[in-house]
Scaffold this motif. Structure first.
Motif, PDB file in Angstrom:
ATOM      1  N   SER A  31      65.954  78.622  46.310  1.00 60.75           N
ATOM      2  CA  SER A  31      64.789  79.267  46.910  1.00 60.75           C
ATOM      3  C   SER A  31      65.045  80.749  47.161  1.00 60.75           C
ATOM      4  N   MET A  32      66.226  81.083  47.685  1.00 56.26           N
ATOM      5  CA  MET A  32      66.544  82.487  47.960  1.00 56.26           C
ATOM      6  C   MET A  32      66.593  83.300  46.668  1.00 56.26           C
ATOM      7  N   VAL A  33      67.214  82.739  45.613  1.00 52.36           N
ATOM      8  CA  VAL A  33      67.289  83.448  44.337  1.00 52.36           C
ATOM      9  C   VAL A  33      65.899  83.622  43.735  1.00 52.36           C
ATOM     10  N   SER A  34      65.074  82.574  43.835  1.00 52.08           N
ATOM     11  CA  SER A  34      63.728  82.675  43.271  1.00 52.08           C
ATOM     12  C   SER A  34      62.901  83.722  44.014  1.00 52.08           C
ATOM     13  N   TRP A  35      63.064  83.803  45.338  1.00 52.72           N
ATOM     14  CA  TRP A  35      62.329  84.827  46.094  1.00 52.72           C
ATOM     15  C   TRP A  35      62.798  86.227  45.717  1.00 52.72           C
ATOM     16  N   TRP A  36      64.093  86.382  45.442  1.00 47.27           N
ATOM     17  CA  TRP A  36      64.597  87.682  44.991  1.00 47.27           C
ATOM     18  C   TRP A  36      63.947  88.065  43.662  1.00 47.27           C
ATOM     19  N   HIS A  37      63.863  87.099  42.741  1.00 41.74           N
ATOM     20  CA  HIS A  37      63.218  87.373  41.453  1.00 41.74           C
ATOM     21  C   HIS A  37      61.724  87.632  41.628  1.00 41.74           C
ATOM     22  N   ILE A  38      61.099  86.926  42.574  1.00 35.34           N
ATOM     23  CA  ILE A  38      59.663  87.129  42.799  1.00 35.34           C
ATOM     24  C   ILE A  38      59.383  88.563  43.259  1.00 35.34           C
ATOM     25  N   PHE A  39      60.135  89.050  44.238  1.00 33.36           N
ATOM     26  CA  PHE A  39      59.930  90.421  44.720  1.00 33.36           C
ATOM     27  C   PHE A  39      60.267  91.439  43.631  1.00 33.36           C
ATOM     28  N   SER A  40      61.368  91.209  42.915  1.00 34.04           N
ATOM     29  CA  SER A  40      61.775  92.132  41.861  1.00 34.04           C
ATOM     30  C   SER A  40      60.750  92.174  40.728  1.00 34.04           C
ATOM     31  N   LYS A  41      60.279  90.990  40.323  1.00 36.94           N
ATOM     32  CA  LYS A  41      59.331  90.914  39.221  1.00 36.94           C
ATOM     33  C   LYS A  41      57.961  91.458  39.616  1.00 36.94           C
ATOM     34  N   THR A  42      57.573  91.257  40.870  1.00 34.56           N
ATOM     35  CA  THR A  42      56.303  91.814  41.341  1.00 34.56           C
ATOM     36  C   THR A  42      56.306  93.332  41.205  1.00 34.56           C
ATOM     37  N   PHE A  43      57.419  93.957  41.590  1.00 29.80           N
ATOM     38  CA  PHE A  43      57.526  95.417  41.501  1.00 29.80           C
ATOM     39  C   PHE A  43      57.516  95.878  40.044  1.00 29.80           C
ATOM     40  N   ILE A  45      56.445  94.402  37.247  1.00 25.51           N
ATOM     41  CA  ILE A  45      55.196  94.162  36.511  1.00 25.51           C
ATOM     42  C   ILE A  45      54.101  95.109  37.005  1.00 25.51           C
ATOM     43  N   LYS A  46      54.015  95.314  38.320  1.00 26.74           N
ATOM     44  CA  LYS A  46      53.020  96.252  38.835  1.00 26.74           C
ATOM     45  C   LYS A  46      53.265  97.657  38.309  1.00 26.74           C
ATOM     46  N   GLN A  47      54.530  98.029  38.226  1.00 30.36           N
ATOM     47  CA  GLN A  47      54.862  99.349  37.702  1.00 30.36           C
ATOM     48  C   GLN A  47      54.479  99.458  36.229  1.00 30.36           C
ATOM     49  N   ALA A  48      54.758  98.402  35.446  1.00 26.99           N
ATOM     50  CA  ALA A  48      54.408  98.418  34.027  1.00 26.99           C
ATOM     51  C   ALA A  48      52.897  98.499  33.834  1.00 26.99           C
ATOM     52  N   VAL A  49      52.144  97.755  34.631  1.00 22.62           N
ATOM     53  CA  VAL A  49      50.680  97.794  34.536  1.00 22.62           C
ATOM     54  C   VAL A  49      50.154  99.175  34.909  1.00 22.62           C
ATOM     55  N   ARG A  50      50.679  99.723  35.998  1.00 22.84           N
ATOM     56  CA  ARG A  50      50.215 101.038  36.446  1.00 22.84           C
ATOM     57  C   ARG A  50      50.517 102.118  35.419  1.00 22.84           C
ATOM     58  N   ARG A  51      51.735 102.097  34.876  1.00 24.40           N
ATOM     59  CA  ARG A  51      52.111 103.108  33.888  1.00 24.40           C
ATOM     60  C   ARG A  51      51.330 102.936  32.586  1.00 24.40           C
ATOM     61  N   THR A  52      51.033 101.693  32.230  1.00 33.85           N
ATOM     62  CA  THR A  52      50.248 101.439  31.021  1.00 33.85           C
ATOM     63  C   THR A  52      48.833 101.985  31.174  1.00 33.85           C
ATOM     64  N   LEU A  53      48.199 101.700  32.304  1.00 36.61           N
ATOM     65  CA  LEU A  53      46.842 102.193  32.539  1.00 36.61           C
ATOM     66  C   LEU A  53      46.821 103.718  32.591  1.00 36.61           C
ATOM     67  N   ASP A  54      47.836 104.301  33.216  1.00 29.82           N
ATOM     68  CA  ASP A  54      47.915 105.761  33.301  1.00 29.82           C
ATOM     69  C   ASP A  54      48.067 106.377  31.912  1.00 29.82           C
ATOM     70  N   PHE A  55      48.924 105.784  31.084  1.00 34.05           N
ATOM     71  CA  PHE A  55      49.127 106.337  29.748  1.00 34.05           C
ATOM     72  C   PHE A  55      47.880 106.161  28.882  1.00 34.05           C
ATOM     73  N   GLU A  56      47.218 105.014  29.001  1.00 28.88           N
ATOM     74  CA  GLU A  56      45.979 104.813  28.250  1.00 28.88           C
ATOM     75  C   GLU A  56      44.943 105.876  28.616  1.00 28.88           C
ATOM     76  N   GLY A  57      44.871 106.186  29.901  1.00 36.46           N
ATOM     77  CA  GLY A  57      43.933 107.223  30.326  1.00 36.46           C
ATOM     78  C   GLY A  57      44.254 108.566  29.709  1.00 36.46           C
ATOM     79  N   ARG A  58      45.539 108.935  29.678  1.00 35.47           N
ATOM     80  CA  ARG A  58      45.932 110.211  29.074  1.00 35.47           C
ATOM     81  C   ARG A  58      45.735 110.210  27.574  1.00 35.47           C
ATOM     82  N   PHE A  59      46.050 109.079  26.936  1.00 37.37           N
ATOM     83  CA  PHE A  59      45.965 109.002  25.482  1.00 37.37           C
ATOM     84  C   PHE A  59      44.523 109.123  25.002  1.00 37.37           C
ATOM     85  N   TRP A  60      43.614 108.397  25.665  1.00 38.16           N
ATOM     86  CA  TRP A  60      42.224 108.380  25.221  1.00 38.16           C
ATOM     87  C   TRP A  60      41.386 109.507  25.822  1.00 38.16           C
ATOM     88  N   SER A  61      42.018 110.387  26.588  1.00 37.46           N
ATOM     89  CA  SER A  61      41.274 111.518  27.151  1.00 37.46           C
ATOM     90  C   SER A  61      41.125 112.657  26.155  1.00 37.46           C
TER      91      SER A  61
END
Length: 225
Positions: A31-43, A45-61
């Motif tokens: 449980s402790m290891v899975s929670w560590w992966h959950i917090f790490s993966k949440t960060f 994936i959110k970063q990848a989504v944010r950077r992807t959306l930001d780059f798409e905005g710059r690319f298609w601008s």
């Protein structure tokens, strides 16, 4: 006169048999290891989504592709930026090759972008299999601890002349704690796995769409040169 037994959670864990305690310890660690992966993966994936959306905005601008490549190249690129960097770098390299056909250039460019996309998805997928394993196996491990504990309780009752609820309840209660810990480990892992898998699938679709659209842009650019 019978002494009252400690029926608190800590008391039940402390009074459980060695096998049940080992099961509880294993589940708590998972449980402790899975929670560590959950917090790490949440960060991540959110970063990848944010950077992807930001780059798409710059690319298609309407930004100049060469200027955008200069900004991305050698920097802290992530997700879609790396796919763009890999594709445009391969396109420029192949275009400088004497006698290179446009079809061969585009084929090599697409392969470079698909390889970069797969590397990004593999990075985002890392440790998801652990969450899936914890989610599917933990309830059964906890059930094993429960069955073992109940077996020990009934075996101990064989030496008692008259069994009462006071004799049965503590042993069954401490055994059921193993199932509770198993569910505590499994439920967050399953929820997190399903959420992360859905987010990564959406990113994969975005990556694939970008590869096709960027390939078309590069192909038109190459045809006019």
């Amino acid at each position: 006169m019978e002494t009252s037994q400690d029926l608190s959670m800590l008391g039940l864990i402390a009074n459980a048999s060695v096998v049940v305690q080992l099961v509880m310890a294993l589940l708590a660690f998972a449980s402790m290891v899975s929670w560590w992966h959950i917090f790490s993966k949440t960060f991540s994936i959110k970063q990848a989504v944010r950077r992807t959306l930001d780059f798409e905005g710059r690319f298609w601008s309407g930004s100049d592709i060469n200027k955008l490549y200069g900004e991305v190249q050698g920097g802290d690129s992530l997700a879609l930026e790396r796919i763009f960097e890999a594709g445009f770098s391969e396109f420029l390299k192949q275009r400088r090759t004497p006698g290179a056909e446009l079809a061969d250039v585009m084929d090599s460019t697409r392969r470079a972008m698909k390889a970069a996309s797969q590397r990004e998805l593999d990075h985002l997928d890392a440790h998801l299999s652990f969450l899936a394993t914890v989610g599917s196996v933990s309830p059964y491990v906890g059930l094993f601890g429960t069955v073992w504990g109940i077996m020990n309780s009934f075996r101990a009752l064989g030496s008692v002349g008259q069994a009462t609820l006071a004799h049965v309840a503590p042993g069954i209660a401490e055994a059921l704690v193993a199932t509770a810990i198993g569910l505590f480990a499994a439920i967050p892992a399953v929820i997190a796995y399903n959420r992360f898998a859905a987010d990564i699938d959406r990113l994969a679709v975005r990556f694939e769409s970008f590869i096709e659209e960027f390939s078309n842009i590069l192909q038109r650019q190459g045809a006019h040169k």
